[in-house]
Design a protein around this motif. Sequence first.
Motif, PDB file in Angstrom:
ATOM      1  N   GLU A  37       8.281 -12.725 -53.661  1.00  0.00           N
ATOM      2  CA  GLU A  37       8.141 -13.925 -54.488  1.00  0.00           C
ATOM      3  C   GLU A  37       8.823 -15.151 -53.872  1.00  0.00           C
ATOM      4  O   GLU A  37       8.383 -16.273 -54.074  1.00  0.00           O
ATOM      5  CB  GLU A  37       8.740 -13.672 -55.878  1.00  0.00           C
ATOM      6  CG  GLU A  37       8.083 -12.538 -56.637  1.00  0.00           C
ATOM      7  CD  GLU A  37       6.638 -12.829 -56.997  1.00  0.00           C
ATOM      8  OE1 GLU A  37       6.328 -13.984 -57.341  1.00  0.00           O
ATOM      9  OE2 GLU A  37       5.806 -11.901 -56.910  1.00  0.00           O
ATOM     10  N   THR A  38       9.910 -14.931 -53.138  1.00  0.00           N
ATOM     11  CA  THR A  38      10.712 -16.029 -52.615  1.00  0.00           C
ATOM     12  C   THR A  38      10.529 -16.152 -51.102  1.00  0.00           C
ATOM     13  O   THR A  38      10.978 -15.293 -50.353  1.00  0.00           O
ATOM     14  CB  THR A  38      12.212 -15.789 -52.922  1.00  0.00           C
ATOM     15  OG1 THR A  38      12.359 -15.487 -54.306  1.00  0.00           O
ATOM     16  CG2 THR A  38      13.031 -17.020 -52.573  1.00  0.00           C
ATOM     17  N   PRO A  39       9.883 -17.217 -50.641  1.00  0.00           N
ATOM     18  CA  PRO A  39       9.679 -17.377 -49.198  1.00  0.00           C
ATOM     19  C   PRO A  39      10.955 -17.807 -48.485  1.00  0.00           C
ATOM     20  O   PRO A  39      11.802 -18.492 -49.058  1.00  0.00           O
ATOM     21  CB  PRO A  39       8.614 -18.467 -49.110  1.00  0.00           C
ATOM     22  CG  PRO A  39       8.787 -19.269 -50.354  1.00  0.00           C
ATOM     23  CD  PRO A  39       9.266 -18.296 -51.407  1.00  0.00           C
ATOM     24  N   ILE A  40      11.068 -17.401 -47.241  1.00  0.00           N
ATOM     25  CA  ILE A  40      12.151 -17.862 -46.370  1.00  0.00           C
ATOM     26  C   ILE A  40      11.502 -18.776 -45.332  1.00  0.00           C
ATOM     27  O   ILE A  40      10.696 -18.318 -44.522  1.00  0.00           O
ATOM     28  CB  ILE A  40      12.854 -16.681 -45.680  1.00  0.00           C
ATOM     29  CG1 ILE A  40      13.473 -15.769 -46.731  1.00  0.00           C
ATOM     30  CG2 ILE A  40      13.892 -17.186 -44.680  1.00  0.00           C
ATOM     31  CD1 ILE A  40      13.947 -14.442 -46.195  1.00  0.00           C
ATOM     32  N   PRO A  41      11.809 -20.079 -45.384  1.00  0.00           N
ATOM     33  CA  PRO A  41      11.165 -20.999 -44.450  1.00  0.00           C
ATOM     34  C   PRO A  41      11.719 -20.865 -43.038  1.00  0.00           C
ATOM     35  O   PRO A  41      12.915 -20.646 -42.839  1.00  0.00           O
ATOM     36  CB  PRO A  41      11.476 -22.377 -45.031  1.00  0.00           C
ATOM     37  CG  PRO A  41      12.719 -22.179 -45.832  1.00  0.00           C
ATOM     38  CD  PRO A  41      12.703 -20.754 -46.315  1.00  0.00           C
ATOM     39  N   LEU A  42      10.845 -21.001 -42.055  1.00  0.00           N
ATOM     40  CA  LEU A  42      11.254 -21.065 -40.656  1.00  0.00           C
ATOM     41  C   LEU A  42      11.289 -22.537 -40.258  1.00  0.00           C
ATOM     42  O   LEU A  42      10.482 -23.328 -40.740  1.00  0.00           O
ATOM     43  CB  LEU A  42      10.275 -20.301 -39.757  1.00  0.00           C
ATOM     44  CG  LEU A  42      10.465 -18.783 -39.695  1.00  0.00           C
ATOM     45  CD1 LEU A  42      10.058 -18.110 -40.975  1.00  0.00           C
ATOM     46  CD2 LEU A  42       9.704 -18.206 -38.532  1.00  0.00           C
ATOM     47  N   SER A  43      12.226 -22.884 -39.399  1.00  0.00           N
ATOM     48  CA  SER A  43      12.386 -24.264 -38.941  1.00  0.00           C
ATOM     49  C   SER A  43      11.548 -24.502 -37.704  1.00  0.00           C
ATOM     50  O   SER A  43      11.504 -23.659 -36.810  1.00  0.00           O
ATOM     51  CB  SER A  43      13.850 -24.551 -38.607  1.00  0.00           C
ATOM     52  OG  SER A  43      14.654 -24.363 -39.733  1.00  0.00           O
ATOM     53  N   LYS A  44      10.930 -25.681 -37.639  1.00  0.00           N
ATOM     54  CA  LYS A  44      10.130 -26.037 -36.464  1.00  0.00           C
ATOM     55  C   LYS A  44      11.048 -26.526 -35.354  1.00  0.00           C
ATOM     56  O   LYS A  44      11.927 -27.357 -35.573  1.00  0.00           O
ATOM     57  CB  LYS A  44       9.097 -27.106 -36.803  1.00  0.00           C
ATOM     58  CG  LYS A  44       8.111 -27.338 -35.673  1.00  0.00           C
ATOM     59  CD  LYS A  44       6.931 -28.165 -36.113  1.00  0.00           C
ATOM     60  CE  LYS A  44       5.895 -28.182 -34.994  1.00  0.00           C
ATOM     61  NZ  LYS A  44       4.677 -28.863 -35.424  1.00  0.00           N
ATOM     62  N   LYS A  45      10.851 -25.995 -34.160  1.00  0.00           N
ATOM     63  CA  LYS A  45      11.658 -26.346 -32.988  1.00  0.00           C
ATOM     64  C   LYS A  45      10.926 -27.374 -32.133  1.00  0.00           C
ATOM     65  O   LYS A  45       9.735 -27.599 -32.291  1.00  0.00           O
ATOM     66  CB  LYS A  45      11.960 -25.082 -32.156  1.00  0.00           C
ATOM     67  CG  LYS A  45      12.644 -23.985 -32.937  1.00  0.00           C
ATOM     68  CD  LYS A  45      13.947 -24.477 -33.510  1.00  0.00           C
ATOM     69  CE  LYS A  45      14.606 -23.426 -34.377  1.00  0.00           C
ATOM     70  NZ  LYS A  45      15.712 -23.929 -35.153  1.00  0.00           N
ATOM     71  N   LYS A  46      11.650 -27.971 -31.190  1.00  0.00           N
ATOM     72  CA  LYS A  46      11.067 -28.994 -30.311  1.00  0.00           C
ATOM     73  C   LYS A  46       9.881 -28.475 -29.508  1.00  0.00           C
ATOM     74  O   LYS A  46       8.951 -29.217 -29.210  1.00  0.00           O
ATOM     75  CB  LYS A  46      12.131 -29.542 -29.353  1.00  0.00           C
ATOM     76  CG  LYS A  46      13.168 -30.390 -30.034  1.00  0.00           C
ATOM     77  CD  LYS A  46      14.189 -30.912 -29.043  1.00  0.00           C
ATOM     78  CE  LYS A  46      15.278 -31.695 -29.762  1.00  0.00           C
ATOM     79  NZ  LYS A  46      16.286 -32.218 -28.838  1.00  0.00           N
ATOM     80  N   ASP A  47       9.909 -27.184 -29.152  1.00  0.00           N
ATOM     81  CA  ASP A  47       8.814 -26.618 -28.356  1.00  0.00           C
ATOM     82  C   ASP A  47       7.586 -26.262 -29.206  1.00  0.00           C
ATOM     83  O   ASP A  47       6.594 -25.741 -28.704  1.00  0.00           O
ATOM     84  CB  ASP A  47       9.290 -25.400 -27.567  1.00  0.00           C
ATOM     85  CG  ASP A  47       9.659 -24.208 -28.447  1.00  0.00           C
ATOM     86  OD1 ASP A  47       9.554 -24.290 -29.697  1.00  0.00           O
ATOM     87  OD2 ASP A  47      10.063 -23.182 -27.880  1.00  0.00           O
ATOM     88  N   GLY A  48       7.646 -26.531 -30.512  1.00  0.00           N
ATOM     89  CA  GLY A  48       6.523 -26.256 -31.401  1.00  0.00           C
ATOM     90  C   GLY A  48       6.582 -24.916 -32.094  1.00  0.00           C
ATOM     91  O   GLY A  48       5.786 -24.641 -32.990  1.00  0.00           O
ATOM     92  N   SER A  49       7.512 -24.047 -31.684  1.00  0.00           N
ATOM     93  CA  SER A  49       7.655 -22.744 -32.340  1.00  0.00           C
ATOM     94  C   SER A  49       8.438 -22.905 -33.647  1.00  0.00           C
ATOM     95  O   SER A  49       9.046 -23.937 -33.904  1.00  0.00           O
ATOM     96  CB  SER A  49       8.365 -21.756 -31.416  1.00  0.00           C
ATOM     97  OG  SER A  49       9.705 -22.152 -31.214  1.00  0.00           O
TER      98      SER A  49
END
Length: 96
Positions: A37-49
């Motif tokens: 139910e609760t998403p864990i967001p990933l952070s966008k890095k400079k390389d696009g990943s």
Amino acid sequence: MLQKTFVKSKGTYKVKFTLTNKDAKTVEIFGLNSDWETPIPLSKKKDGSFSAELALPKDSKHEFKYRVNNTEWLIEEDADAQQPNSFGSTNSVLVL
């Protein structure tokens, strides 16, 4: 990509989740600790990943999936295993 590092002093694993998807604007993880139910967001890095580092308990097993742009579900190719789910697709499995 998954990177697992055991932190002996805490008895936990530091797990780094990394996903590269050129069309992604957002990436989230669902299912860790059986929480769909609760998403864990990933952070966008400079390389696009996109990436996130999480502490997870030793001797645990987690089924999870990535959700890209709030619509597309992806598995982790580097996971320890893949497990069919009740929706007719597959979840990634992380074993610590």
